[in-house]
Design a protein around this motif. Structure first.
Motif, PDB file in Angstrom:
ATOM      1  N   LEU A   1       7.672   5.451 -15.243  1.00  0.00           N
ATOM      2  CA  LEU A   1       8.084   4.766 -14.722  1.00  0.00           C
ATOM      3  C   LEU A   1       7.914   3.769 -13.383  1.00  0.00           C
ATOM      4  N   GLY A   2       6.825   4.381 -12.600  1.00  0.00           N
ATOM      5  CA  GLY A   2       5.952   4.302 -12.098  1.00  0.00           C
ATOM      6  C   GLY A   2       5.740   4.804 -10.043  1.00  0.00           C
ATOM      7  N   ALA A   3       6.131   6.084 -10.640  1.00  0.00           N
ATOM      8  CA  ALA A   3       5.442   7.550  -9.096  1.00  0.00           C
ATOM      9  C   ALA A   3       4.561   7.301  -9.622  1.00  0.00           C
ATOM     10  N   ASP A   4       4.186   6.947  -7.746  1.00  0.00           N
ATOM     11  CA  ASP A   4       2.621   7.414  -7.305  1.00  0.00           C
ATOM     12  C   ASP A   4       1.855   9.345  -6.928  1.00  0.00           C
ATOM     13  N   GLU A   5       3.364   9.868  -6.762  1.00  0.00           N
ATOM     14  CA  GLU A   5       3.190  10.809  -6.592  1.00  0.00           C
ATOM     15  C   GLU A   5       4.692  11.523  -7.165  1.00  0.00           C
TER      16      GLU A   5
ATOM     17  N   LYS B   1       1.004  -1.409  -0.032  1.00  0.00           N
ATOM     18  CA  LYS B   1       0.307  -0.402   0.103  1.00  0.00           C
ATOM     19  C   LYS B   1       0.926   1.564  -0.309  1.00  0.00           C
ATOM     20  N   VAL B   2       1.774   1.058   0.356  1.00  0.00           N
ATOM     21  CA  VAL B   2       3.006   2.464  -0.173  1.00  0.00           C
ATOM     22  C   VAL B   2       3.400   3.065  -1.462  1.00  0.00           C
ATOM     23  N   LYS B   3       3.399   4.362  -1.687  1.00  0.00           N
ATOM     24  CA  LYS B   3       2.970   4.854  -2.847  1.00  0.00           C
ATOM     25  C   LYS B   3       4.201   4.806  -2.832  1.00  0.00           C
ATOM     26  N   VAL B   4       5.128   5.451  -4.173  1.00  0.00           N
ATOM     27  CA  VAL B   4       5.921   5.588  -4.771  1.00  0.00           C
ATOM     28  C   VAL B   4       6.331   7.247  -5.104  1.00  0.00           C
ATOM     29  N   CYS B   5       6.749   8.451  -4.344  1.00  0.00           N
ATOM     30  CA  CYS B   5       6.883   9.553  -4.731  1.00  0.00           C
ATOM     31  C   CYS B   5       7.642  10.056  -5.300  1.00  0.00           C
ATOM     32  N   THR B   6       8.221  10.775  -6.396  1.00  0.00           N
ATOM     33  CA  THR B   6      10.154  11.471  -6.514  1.00  0.00           C
ATOM     34  C   THR B   6       9.502  12.817  -6.482  1.00  0.00           C
ATOM     35  N   VAL B   7      10.617  13.335  -6.928  1.00  0.00           N
ATOM     36  CA  VAL B   7      10.816  14.422  -6.807  1.00  0.00           C
ATOM     37  C   VAL B   7      11.105  15.075  -8.506  1.00  0.00           C
ATOM     38  N   ILE B   8      10.855  16.155  -8.406  1.00  0.00           N
ATOM     39  CA  ILE B   8      10.690  17.052 -10.294  1.00  0.00           C
ATOM     40  C   ILE B   8      11.638  18.300  -9.878  1.00  0.00           C
TER      41      ILE B   8
END
Length: 228
Positions: free
Chosen positions: A85-89, A56-63
């Motif tokens: 690539l799979g980011a949710d946030e 249930k853990v989301k994948v967050c990345t920075v832009i």
């Protein structure tokens, strides 16, 4: 005050020296403690997405991280690539120079382009804008929050953690008062223990970005910082 603090934490590792082993550990910890997401640099999104695919853990990345000085076109490319690539946030950095130069029309247009990316994604995606509040006046913070709310962004966020200062309760409170109850406020930068985190929650944050997530939640479990 009763909060489920672990579920509000973005478990974060964004240093340039991050290793594959650290990403594996970060994702395992996020699952174990029930954190909201892991926040990683874009190059590690595929690995994190694979490790957390049954979680249930989301994948967050920075832009546009950490300076926010990329062109909007570059940021939008980054955003679309990260989602594929799979980011949710996505936590993207505002162009701070645009703020200081009073170019709020450009900022609003960039916000709207990010909202468009979200609306055309093949899955639910959350967009957070990083204000880097240490460089801004209260009036500039308020204006950015107003624009974010008008544009339909999901969250406003205090800091990258790479500026001259991190989250403050005063800034979090100002951001919450400006965006109201329906836009998220993420406090990030310098939050290292349970008391720090709860101070931000009490000021109005409903997400915490921290590399010290385990220390935060284990202090709570051990009964430290009583009164929260």
């Amino acid at each position: 005050m009763t909060v489920h603090l672990a579920s509000m934490i973005d478990h974060t590792v964004l240093k340039s020296s991050t290793t594959v082993e650290q990403i594996h550990r970060l994702c395992a910890e996020a699952e174990e403690f029930g954190f909201a997401s892991v926040c990683v640099n874009p190059c590690y999104v595929p690995l994190a997405a694979d490790l957390l695919k049954d979680s249930k853990v989301k994948v967050c990345t920075v832009i546009g991280f950490p300076l926010g000085a990329n062109t909007t076109a570059t940021k939008i490319f980054e955003a679309k690539d990260a989602i594929q690539l799979g980011a949710d946030e996505l936590d993207y950095v505002v162009n701070i120079s645009d703020v200081l130069n009073n170019r709020f029309d450009r900022i609003k247009k960039e916000m709207e382009e990010f909202v468009q990316v979200r609306s055309t994604a093949s899955k639910p995606v959350m967009i957070k804008i990083i204000l880097e509040t240490c460089y801004l006046t209260d009036e500039q913070i308020k204006r950015l929050c107003e624009l974010a709310k008008e544009s339909g962004l999901d969250f406003v966020k205090t800091s990258t953690g790479f500026g001259t200062g991190g989250a403050t309760a005063a800034h979090v409170q100002l951001m919450r008062e400006t965006v109201g109850p329906n836009v998220g406020v993420k406090a990030s930068g310098g939050i290292r223990n349970y008391q720090d985190a709860m101070t931000m929650v009490e000021a109005g944050a409903n997400r915490i970005g921290a590399s010290s997530g385990i220390a935060i939640v284990t202090q709570k479990a051990s009964g430290e910082n009583k009164g929260y």
